[in-house]
Design a protein around this motif. Sequence first.
Motif, PDB file in Angstrom:
ATOM      1  N   LYS A  23      -3.048  25.252  31.013  1.00 36.58           N
ATOM      2  CA  LYS A  23      -3.091  26.579  31.591  1.00 36.58           C
ATOM      3  C   LYS A  23      -2.931  26.520  33.103  1.00 36.58           C
ATOM      4  O   LYS A  23      -2.831  25.450  33.704  1.00 36.58           O
ATOM      5  CB  LYS A  23      -4.394  27.283  31.213  1.00 36.58           C
ATOM      6  CG  LYS A  23      -4.549  27.525  29.715  1.00 36.58           C
ATOM      7  CD  LYS A  23      -5.817  28.298  29.421  1.00 36.58           C
ATOM      8  CE  LYS A  23      -5.956  28.577  27.926  1.00 36.58           C
ATOM      9  NZ  LYS A  23      -7.189  29.357  27.638  1.00 36.58           N
ATOM     10  N   TYR A  24      -2.919  27.729  33.676  1.00 36.61           N
ATOM     11  CA  TYR A  24      -2.768  27.876  35.126  1.00 36.61           C
ATOM     12  C   TYR A  24      -3.810  27.016  35.848  1.00 36.61           C
ATOM     13  O   TYR A  24      -4.984  27.027  35.519  1.00 36.61           O
ATOM     14  CB  TYR A  24      -2.935  29.344  35.506  1.00 36.61           C
ATOM     15  CG  TYR A  24      -2.880  29.610  36.986  1.00 36.61           C
ATOM     16  CD1 TYR A  24      -1.663  29.777  37.635  1.00 36.61           C
ATOM     17  CD2 TYR A  24      -4.059  29.701  37.738  1.00 36.61           C
ATOM     18  CE1 TYR A  24      -1.604  30.020  38.990  1.00 36.61           C
ATOM     19  CE2 TYR A  24      -4.010  29.950  39.099  1.00 36.61           C
ATOM     20  CZ  TYR A  24      -2.784  30.111  39.718  1.00 36.61           C
ATOM     21  OH  TYR A  24      -2.729  30.337  41.064  1.00 36.61           O
ATOM     22  N   GLY A  25      -3.347  26.281  36.827  1.00 35.78           N
ATOM     23  CA  GLY A  25      -4.234  25.424  37.606  1.00 35.78           C
ATOM     24  C   GLY A  25      -4.368  24.011  37.079  1.00 35.78           C
ATOM     25  O   GLY A  25      -4.926  23.145  37.766  1.00 35.78           O
ATOM     26  N   HIS A  26      -3.871  23.754  35.885  1.00 33.20           N
ATOM     27  CA  HIS A  26      -3.975  22.402  35.318  1.00 33.20           C
ATOM     28  C   HIS A  26      -3.107  21.444  36.145  1.00 33.20           C
ATOM     29  O   HIS A  26      -2.006  21.772  36.551  1.00 33.20           O
ATOM     30  CB  HIS A  26      -3.514  22.407  33.863  1.00 33.20           C
ATOM     31  CG  HIS A  26      -3.775  21.117  33.157  1.00 33.20           C
ATOM     32  ND1 HIS A  26      -4.942  20.872  32.468  1.00 33.20           N
ATOM     33  CD2 HIS A  26      -3.021  19.984  33.040  1.00 33.20           C
ATOM     34  CE1 HIS A  26      -4.892  19.649  31.955  1.00 33.20           C
ATOM     35  NE2 HIS A  26      -3.736  19.096  32.287  1.00 33.20           N
ATOM     36  N   ARG A  27      -3.636  20.234  36.353  1.00 36.50           N
ATOM     37  CA  ARG A  27      -2.940  19.254  37.183  1.00 36.50           C
ATOM     38  C   ARG A  27      -2.523  18.048  36.344  1.00 36.50           C
ATOM     39  O   ARG A  27      -3.259  17.606  35.467  1.00 36.50           O
ATOM     40  CB  ARG A  27      -3.821  18.803  38.354  1.00 36.50           C
ATOM     41  CG  ARG A  27      -4.157  19.922  39.335  1.00 36.50           C
ATOM     42  CD  ARG A  27      -5.115  19.443  40.411  1.00 36.50           C
ATOM     43  NE  ARG A  27      -5.498  20.508  41.304  1.00 36.50           N
ATOM     44  CZ  ARG A  27      -4.865  20.821  42.437  1.00 36.50           C
ATOM     45  NH1 ARG A  27      -3.807  20.092  42.807  1.00 36.50           N
ATOM     46  NH2 ARG A  27      -5.279  21.804  43.196  1.00 36.50           N
ATOM     47  N   LEU A  28      -1.341  17.558  36.647  1.00 35.06           N
ATOM     48  CA  LEU A  28      -0.863  16.304  36.066  1.00 35.06           C
ATOM     49  C   LEU A  28      -0.617  15.301  37.195  1.00 35.06           C
ATOM     50  O   LEU A  28      -0.129  15.671  38.276  1.00 35.06           O
ATOM     51  CB  LEU A  28       0.440  16.523  35.286  1.00 35.06           C
ATOM     52  CG  LEU A  28       0.367  17.367  34.009  1.00 35.06           C
ATOM     53  CD1 LEU A  28       1.758  17.472  33.389  1.00 35.06           C
ATOM     54  CD2 LEU A  28      -0.624  16.789  33.016  1.00 35.06           C
ATOM     55  N   GLN A  29      -0.981  14.065  36.925  1.00 34.04           N
ATOM     56  CA  GLN A  29      -0.750  12.999  37.904  1.00 34.04           C
ATOM     57  C   GLN A  29       0.232  11.986  37.321  1.00 34.04           C
ATOM     58  O   GLN A  29       0.321  11.809  36.097  1.00 34.04           O
ATOM     59  CB  GLN A  29      -2.072  12.314  38.263  1.00 34.04           C
ATOM     60  CG  GLN A  29      -3.037  13.241  38.988  1.00 34.04           C
ATOM     61  CD  GLN A  29      -4.356  12.572  39.289  1.00 34.04           C
ATOM     62  OE1 GLN A  29      -4.806  11.694  38.530  1.00 34.04           O
ATOM     63  NE2 GLN A  29      -4.998  12.974  40.381  1.00 34.04           N
ATOM     64  N   PHE A  30       0.938  11.313  38.232  1.00 27.85           N
ATOM     65  CA  PHE A  30       1.982  10.386  37.806  1.00 27.85           C
ATOM     66  C   PHE A  30       1.832   9.053  38.530  1.00 27.85           C
ATOM     67  O   PHE A  30       1.406   9.002  39.698  1.00 27.85           O
ATOM     68  CB  PHE A  30       3.371  10.972  38.108  1.00 27.85           C
ATOM     69  CG  PHE A  30       3.595  12.338  37.511  1.00 27.85           C
ATOM     70  CD1 PHE A  30       4.120  12.470  36.236  1.00 27.85           C
ATOM     71  CD2 PHE A  30       3.276  13.498  38.213  1.00 27.85           C
ATOM     72  CE1 PHE A  30       4.333  13.716  35.679  1.00 27.85           C
ATOM     73  CE2 PHE A  30       3.482  14.740  37.669  1.00 27.85           C
ATOM     74  CZ  PHE A  30       4.011  14.855  36.394  1.00 27.85           C
ATOM     75  N   GLU A  31       2.200   7.985  37.848  1.00 26.33           N
ATOM     76  CA  GLU A  31       2.232   6.651  38.438  1.00 26.33           C
ATOM     77  C   GLU A  31       3.327   5.848  37.734  1.00 26.33           C
ATOM     78  O   GLU A  31       3.692   6.139  36.582  1.00 26.33           O
ATOM     79  CB  GLU A  31       0.882   5.951  38.310  1.00 26.33           C
ATOM     80  CG  GLU A  31       0.442   5.714  36.882  1.00 26.33           C
ATOM     81  CD  GLU A  31      -0.914   5.047  36.794  1.00 26.33           C
ATOM     82  OE1 GLU A  31      -1.630   5.052  37.812  1.00 26.33           O
ATOM     83  OE2 GLU A  31      -1.248   4.545  35.697  1.00 26.33           O
ATOM     84  N   CYS A  32       3.811   4.894  38.443  1.00 31.90           N
ATOM     85  CA  CYS A  32       4.883   4.075  37.887  1.00 31.90           C
ATOM     86  C   CYS A  32       4.305   3.018  36.946  1.00 31.90           C
ATOM     87  O   CYS A  32       3.302   2.373  37.248  1.00 31.90           O
ATOM     88  CB  CYS A  32       5.667   3.384  38.999  1.00 31.90           C
ATOM     89  SG  CYS A  32       6.613   4.535  40.025  1.00 31.90           S
ATOM     90  N   SER A  33       4.950   2.871  35.808  1.00 29.54           N
ATOM     91  CA  SER A  33       4.508   1.856  34.861  1.00 29.54           C
ATOM     92  C   SER A  33       4.874   0.451  35.315  1.00 29.54           C
ATOM     93  O   SER A  33       4.256  -0.532  34.892  1.00 29.54           O
ATOM     94  CB  SER A  33       5.119   2.147  33.481  1.00 29.54           C
ATOM     95  OG  SER A  33       6.533   2.201  33.567  1.00 29.54           O
ATOM     96  N   ASN A  34       5.871   0.325  36.192  1.00 25.89           N
ATOM     97  CA  ASN A  34       6.282  -0.951  36.765  1.00 25.89           C
ATOM     98  C   ASN A  34       5.743  -1.034  38.186  1.00 25.89           C
ATOM     99  O   ASN A  34       6.078  -0.209  39.032  1.00 25.89           O
ATOM    100  CB  ASN A  34       7.810  -1.068  36.744  1.00 25.89           C
ATOM    101  CG  ASN A  34       8.302  -2.445  37.141  1.00 25.89           C
ATOM    102  OD1 ASN A  34       7.606  -3.195  37.849  1.00 25.89           O
ATOM    103  ND2 ASN A  34       9.517  -2.786  36.710  1.00 25.89           N
TER     104      ASN A  34
END
Length: 416
Positions: A249-260
């Motif tokens: 929903k609104y405001g939800h955050r996703l974070q990302f990082e490299c697998s390598n």
Amino acid sequence: MFYSFHFYCIYHLINMKSSLTLLCLVVWVNVDASSAQTVCRGPLPNVPNARVTEESVKEEYKEDDIVLFSCNFGFVPAGRISYQCKKNKWVVLRQGKCKPKPCELPDETANGHYNIHAGDDFVFGAAIKYTCNDGYQMVSKMDIRTCMVSGWSNHLPICEVVSCVPEATDGRVVVSGLPDDDGVIQYGHELRFSCPNPAHQLKGNPQVVCAAGGMWNSRFPTCEDVTCEAAEKIKNVNVIGIPQNNTMKYGHRLQFECSNSKHVLKGESEVTCSTNGQWSHSFPVCDEPKDFCGPPPHLMNGDTMGGTRERYRNGESVHYECQKYYILDPPSAYKTCRDGIWTRLITCLKPCTVDEQLMNTHNIQFKYPPEHQNKLYAEHNDHITFKCTGQHRLSPANVDFRQQCINGFMNLPHCQ
């Protein structure tokens, strides 16, 4: 009575020697005329919309008998109609006609009009149909009137102004355009809808119009939770924060990082589900490192502190500041060159603007008015307290007098 004659001849022998003597007599005899009179047999004359009068009906019609006709119900005579028996045939004496009985000119109805529905003129048997003008609706059960012997049937139809009744809405939807004091919503009136909470999005038409028949041209919209969809699996990128039900929903955050570990993240390492179900930024990618970045990206309602260059080395940072009344989020934010990509999400949160004209539409004013100002800018997270003007009172089921500014949006109370 007429006379006929007959010859009677007598032969008289005078003597044997004499010749015969012929004696003839003429005798006149009276004969009854009825035994030789002509009769009109077969069907009576066919006169359109007329019938034989009762006094003219006979079992047998003789020479010189006269038959009179009268008009059928709903028809009036135009001259007398009569036939006479002459030499076994019917002969016209007076050739009148039966015409439909006329009606007076139909009455007009206010806010409507009529057209001929059956027939060609306003005469017996003709029918007219009433139709209401645009913006009006028929409240009478019958809209057709027929020309009868006694005049037009049914009562004159009545057309009243079309009005619509608002549909029920939940507390999420804000409706603007409703008349004051629950007044009548007439044909053509438009209502507008919005979702003040950025966590909601409007589902349906934002404008609805009162249309013919007292019906809205569209159903009232609703405010539904804003949700964002997760992208398909990104090569060499780990996504952190996707819930088990996959509903974000609104405001939800996703974070990302490299697998390598040898790759660097190109793009924002964190994105937020924002208005209209869109992510705040594009999802990043992971690639081999680079040594330089180009000029720092533009910040909406903000700018970099100090000058900028066309080229920055890997690891260099640039600080930003927002325009007046805008709040930097996060505070003292900066972007860093990481492998040719400027990283970190920065936002300038909007202020709320409240002026005298806007408050007049809600019949409110500042409870603690600012000095020498008819307009007030409230920064993000600031509170403003209002009160009703004059003898007005806070509308039922309305928001409180004390409201908070959230990134440029503030609910305003309404007094009536």
